[in-house]
Design an enzyme around this catalytic site. Structure first.
Site, PDB file in Angstrom:
ATOM      1  N   LEU A 191       0.818  -1.219   0.000  1.00  0.00           N
ATOM      2  CA  LEU A 191       0.000   0.000   0.000  1.00  0.00           C
ATOM      3  C   LEU A 191       0.851   1.268   0.000  1.00  0.00           C
ATOM      4  O   LEU A 191       1.908   1.331   0.625  1.00  0.00           O
ATOM      5  CB  LEU A 191      -0.927  -0.018   1.218  1.00  0.00           C
ATOM      6  CG  LEU A 191      -1.855  -1.234   1.314  1.00  0.00           C
ATOM      7  CD1 LEU A 191      -2.735  -1.143   2.559  1.00  0.00           C
ATOM      8  CD2 LEU A 191      -2.719  -1.377   0.061  1.00  0.00           C
ATOM      9  N   HIS A 193      -3.395   4.219  -2.475  1.00  0.00           N
ATOM     10  CA  HIS A 193      -4.377   3.384  -1.765  1.00  0.00           C
ATOM     11  C   HIS A 193      -4.960   4.157  -0.583  1.00  0.00           C
ATOM     12  O   HIS A 193      -6.152   4.083  -0.306  1.00  0.00           O
ATOM     13  CB  HIS A 193      -3.717   2.116  -1.210  1.00  0.00           C
ATOM     14  CG  HIS A 193      -3.161   1.203  -2.265  1.00  0.00           C
ATOM     15  ND1 HIS A 193      -1.819   1.030  -2.473  1.00  0.00           N
ATOM     16  CD2 HIS A 193      -3.791   0.401  -3.166  1.00  0.00           C
ATOM     17  CE1 HIS A 193      -1.630   0.151  -3.446  1.00  0.00           C
ATOM     18  NE2 HIS A 193      -2.804  -0.237  -3.893  1.00  0.00           N
ATOM     19  N   GLN A 196      -5.217 -13.159 -11.848  1.00  0.00           N
ATOM     20  CA  GLN A 196      -5.124 -12.023 -12.774  1.00  0.00           C
ATOM     21  C   GLN A 196      -3.704 -11.815 -13.310  1.00  0.00           C
ATOM     22  O   GLN A 196      -3.463 -10.874 -14.063  1.00  0.00           O
ATOM     23  CB  GLN A 196      -5.668 -10.756 -12.123  1.00  0.00           C
ATOM     24  CG  GLN A 196      -4.808 -10.165 -11.011  1.00  0.00           C
ATOM     25  CD  GLN A 196      -5.512  -9.011 -10.319  1.00  0.00           C
ATOM     26  OE1 GLN A 196      -6.430  -9.205  -9.538  1.00  0.00           O
ATOM     27  NE2 GLN A 196      -5.091  -7.781 -10.615  1.00  0.00           N
ATOM     28  N   GLN A 229      -9.511  -0.868 -16.003  1.00  0.00           N
ATOM     29  CA  GLN A 229     -10.007  -1.833 -15.014  1.00  0.00           C
ATOM     30  C   GLN A 229     -11.357  -1.380 -14.446  1.00  0.00           C
ATOM     31  O   GLN A 229     -12.246  -2.203 -14.194  1.00  0.00           O
ATOM     32  CB  GLN A 229      -8.981  -1.984 -13.886  1.00  0.00           C
ATOM     33  CG  GLN A 229      -9.470  -2.835 -12.729  1.00  0.00           C
ATOM     34  CD  GLN A 229      -8.392  -3.133 -11.712  1.00  0.00           C
ATOM     35  OE1 GLN A 229      -7.682  -4.118 -11.825  1.00  0.00           O
ATOM     36  NE2 GLN A 229      -8.277  -2.290 -10.691  1.00  0.00           N
ATOM     37  N   SER A 270       2.413   3.731  -7.764  1.00  0.00           N
ATOM     38  CA  SER A 270       2.140   2.347  -8.118  1.00  0.00           C
ATOM     39  C   SER A 270       2.988   1.447  -7.226  1.00  0.00           C
ATOM     40  O   SER A 270       4.124   1.803  -6.882  1.00  0.00           O
ATOM     41  CB  SER A 270       2.523   2.095  -9.579  1.00  0.00           C
ATOM     42  OG  SER A 270       2.638   0.709  -9.819  1.00  0.00           O
TER      43      SER A 270
END
Ligand code: PAF
Length: 301
Positions: A51, A55, A79, A171, A204
């Site tokens: 995180l 987030h 995924q 997404q 990210s």
């Protein structure tokens, strides 16, 4: 206070935490049912851990808008279409739980893969055109895996609202489609703005993999996207902006564009002219390799 064991038994480490950590699907369902029976709203933030402030912004928004906040921390194997990527995906459970506790989260759902998938999930979602382009084309099976895990989380956590970051722009469209297919009609999907470093790099979990040289190069991605806004202002059509933007990225030593695609912001379908975009406008979505790390970003036009 809960005492947690992390890691494999041989190397088990313990830490104490006040927030409730749920390890089982049964536990998650019970917590959600209790909250719903008491008339409380539930905000769900699905994550794969590692995180960061991006987030945290989702969690903070969920905290403001709901009575109960649930954050899932689960690196979802279905995924990943690349075994190495799954193996090396950063896992920082203790730091994650501390961040979540500090942010006032009620429940962290931190299951094992066996708990989520006691049997292989063979469901294939008819995600349609939103899932066929860009990430869908580059990472076969990726969005089906996202739909598998997110549909399970929606069913178990019964969220009133679910929060997703716009860095993963496509997404969100895919999850909206899955929610429509699966009949999650009472649930609001909340898309939240990208959080950036001061130099523009989109936050990210993969950024930790950038070495110092690549880290210095990576902010060029956002800079070039911002420059592309000016090209539109000068009157260039979408197709031409797209072409020049790819060229600009590939001109930077150390960056290699996998794709840059200007799309309708709702359908994710490529557009060549700005007038082809619907009422949500257009977005430019990019994937770039930087020092071997695959980074994604986007911009709205
Ligand atoms: O965006 C992510 O981190 C993941 O794709 C998600 C939504 C948590 C599903 O595993």
């Amino acid at each position: 206070m809960q005492t947690e064991n992390i890691g494999r038994p041989k190397r088990a480490r313990q830490y104490s935490i006040n927030m409730e950590i749920i390890r089982t699907v049964k536990g998650l369902k019970e917590a959600a049912s209790q909250a719903r029976t008491a008339g409380k709203s539930i905000g769900l933030v699905p994550t794969m851990g590692a995180l960061h402030a991006g987030h945290k912004s989702l969690v903070d928004r969920a905290r403001k808008e709901n009575d109960v906040v649930v954050v899932s921390v689960f690196v979802n194997p279905t995924q990943f279409n690349n075994a190495d990527d799954l193996k090396t995906y950063p896992r920082t459970e203790e730091a994650d739980c501390r961040l979540l506790e500090e942010a006032g989260v009620d429940y962290a759902f931190v299951p094992t893969a066996e708990e989520i998938y006691p049997e292989p999930d063979t469901r294939v979602f008819d995600l349609g055109p939103v899932a066929e382009v860009m990430e869908g084309a580059m990472r076969p099976g990726h969005f089906n895996g996202v739909a598998q895990i997110v549909s399970k989380l929606f069913a178990w956590a019964q969220p009133t609202r679910a929060y997703f970051g716009e860095k993963d722009f496509q997404q969100i469209a895919v999850i909206r489609r899955m929610a429509e297919l699966e009949g999650f009609n009472d649930l609001t999907i909340v898309s939240c703005p990208i959080v950036r470093e001061t130099d523009g790099l989109a936050l990210s979990s993969r950024n930790v993999r950038l070495d110092a040289v690549s880290r210095a190069i990576a902010p060029n991605i956002h800079r070039i996207l911002v420059d592309s806004l000016a090209l539109k202002e000068q009157g260039l059509e979408a197709a031409e902006v797209q072409q020049r933007t790819v060229e600009a990225i590939n001109t930077v030593d150390g960056l290699e564009a996998e794709y840059y695609q200007i799309v309708d912001a709702r359908t994710m379908q490529p557009i060549a002219k700005w007038s082809e975009a619907g009422k949500l406008g257009a977005a430019g979505c990019v994937t770039v390799f930087c020092g071997g790390v695959r980074l994604i970003d986007n911009i709205k036009y």
